[in-house]
Design a protein around this motif. Sequence first.
Motif, short mmCIF file in Angstrom:
data_model
loop_
_atom_site.label_atom_id
_atom_site.label_comp_id
_atom_site.label_asym_id
_atom_site.label_seq_id
_atom_site.Cartn_x
_atom_site.Cartn_y
_atom_site.Cartn_z
N UNK A 140 -3.72 1.67 -12.00
CA UNK A 140 -3.67 0.33 -11.41
C UNK A 140 -3.15 0.40 -9.98
N UNK A 141 -2.30 1.38 -9.66
CA UNK A 141 -1.84 1.54 -8.28
C UNK A 141 -2.98 2.02 -7.39
N UNK A 142 -3.83 2.88 -7.92
CA UNK A 142 -4.99 3.33 -7.15
C UNK A 142 -5.93 2.16 -6.88
N UNK A 143 -6.11 1.30 -7.88
CA UNK A 143 -6.95 0.12 -7.70
C UNK A 143 -6.35 -0.81 -6.67
N UNK A 144 -5.03 -1.02 -6.75
CA UNK A 144 -4.35 -1.90 -5.79
C UNK A 144 -4.54 -1.40 -4.37
N UNK A 145 -4.38 -0.10 -4.16
CA UNK A 145 -4.57 0.45 -2.83
C UNK A 145 -6.02 0.29 -2.36
N UNK A 146 -6.97 0.57 -3.26
CA UNK A 146 -8.39 0.44 -2.90
C UNK A 146 -8.74 -0.99 -2.52
N UNK A 147 -8.20 -1.94 -3.26
CA UNK A 147 -8.47 -3.35 -2.98
C UNK A 147 -7.98 -3.72 -1.57
N UNK A 148 -6.78 -3.29 -1.23
CA UNK A 148 -6.20 -3.64 0.07
C UNK A 148 -6.80 -2.83 1.22
N UNK A 149 -7.54 -1.79 0.90
CA UNK A 149 -8.24 -1.03 1.93
C UNK A 149 -9.54 -1.73 2.34
N UNK A 150 -10.02 -2.62 1.50
CA UNK A 150 -11.29 -3.30 1.76
C UNK A 150 -11.11 -4.38 2.83
N UNK A 151 -12.22 -4.98 3.24
CA UNK A 151 -12.13 -6.12 4.15
C UNK A 151 -11.55 -7.33 3.45
N UNK A 152 -11.17 -8.32 4.21
CA UNK A 152 -10.50 -9.48 3.63
C UNK A 152 -11.20 -10.78 4.00
N UNK A 153 -10.89 -11.80 3.24
CA UNK A 153 -11.35 -13.16 3.53
C UNK A 153 -10.13 -14.04 3.75
N UNK A 154 -10.32 -15.12 4.47
CA UNK A 154 -9.23 -16.06 4.72
C UNK A 154 -9.56 -17.37 4.02
N UNK A 171 0.82 -1.21 0.00
CA UNK A 171 0.00 0.00 0.00
C UNK A 171 0.85 1.26 0.00
N UNK A 172 1.97 1.25 0.72
CA UNK A 172 2.84 2.42 0.74
C UNK A 172 3.42 2.68 -0.64
N UNK A 173 3.84 1.62 -1.33
CA UNK A 173 4.37 1.78 -2.68
C UNK A 173 3.30 2.34 -3.62
N UNK A 174 2.07 1.86 -3.46
CA UNK A 174 0.98 2.37 -4.30
C UNK A 174 0.71 3.84 -4.01
N UNK A 175 0.68 4.23 -2.74
CA UNK A 175 0.44 5.63 -2.37
C UNK A 175 1.55 6.54 -2.90
N UNK A 176 2.78 6.01 -2.90
CA UNK A 176 3.92 6.79 -3.36
C UNK A 176 4.05 6.79 -4.89
N UNK A 177 3.13 6.09 -5.58
CA UNK A 177 3.20 5.96 -7.05
C UNK A 177 4.55 5.41 -7.48
#
Length: 243
Positions: free
Chosen positions: A160-174, A111-117
């Motif tokens: 695609x970095x914005x999408x990656x960050x948005x995906x990881x901001x969501x809830x998760x499943x195991x 997420x940090x890499x995505x935020x930093x572009x």
Amino acid sequence: MTILADRLEDRRFARRWNDLGRVTVRALLPIFLIFASANAGFAQTGDVTPPPSGLVPLPAPIAPPTYQDPENPLAMPDRSRSGGSGTAEPIIGGSLDALPEPVKRMRQRIMQAARDADFEALRPLMGSGSEGTQLSFGVVDGDPIDFLRSQGGDPDGYEILAILEEVLEAGYAIYDPGTPNETYVWPYFAATSLEALTPKQRVELFKLVTSGDYEDMRDFGAYIFYRAGISSDGRWRFFVAGD
């Protein structure tokens, strides 16, 4: 054109024309789809060969998988098997504090890499060879970072970095909880029925997709937009979209 290409192109189209209003977008969508189908040869899917027929990138939306391929945690169950012990069914995760430390660290670094572009900051997180991050259900030729960039709708691929960050901001499943193949998958919509979402969960979903995408995925029967997976030991296993 593949279903994945249709979904991604529809999403980008809706975003670019959002100022025209939902009614206008939905009115123009059928015309766009006809045009896109006629030009399928120019679709930017990134895959140079069809995906292997045995790989399906998500579990059944209503009946979670009982058996899974350790090398492909999003594979559909082998319905030909009727006996023996299988892996545990996926469950919806809780708070981020409940994540194993290796998973938590990898998620934060991505997420940090995505935020930093910063595409290059993602490179060491992807691994290589058989341990590399899966970015497609087809063949990815060349540099994985170049491929990742190509999936963005803008010339430089930052979408695609914005999408990656948005995906990881969501809830998760195991997936496969309590097994050696335990994998944490974002967003949790990949392990649920879209028909059963509460209004609050739909709001969460609309942070990732448009209402048009949602209707298309309901028709298809499952969430098929981007999802990311991290193994319990902190390996970034996949970031894929498609069916």
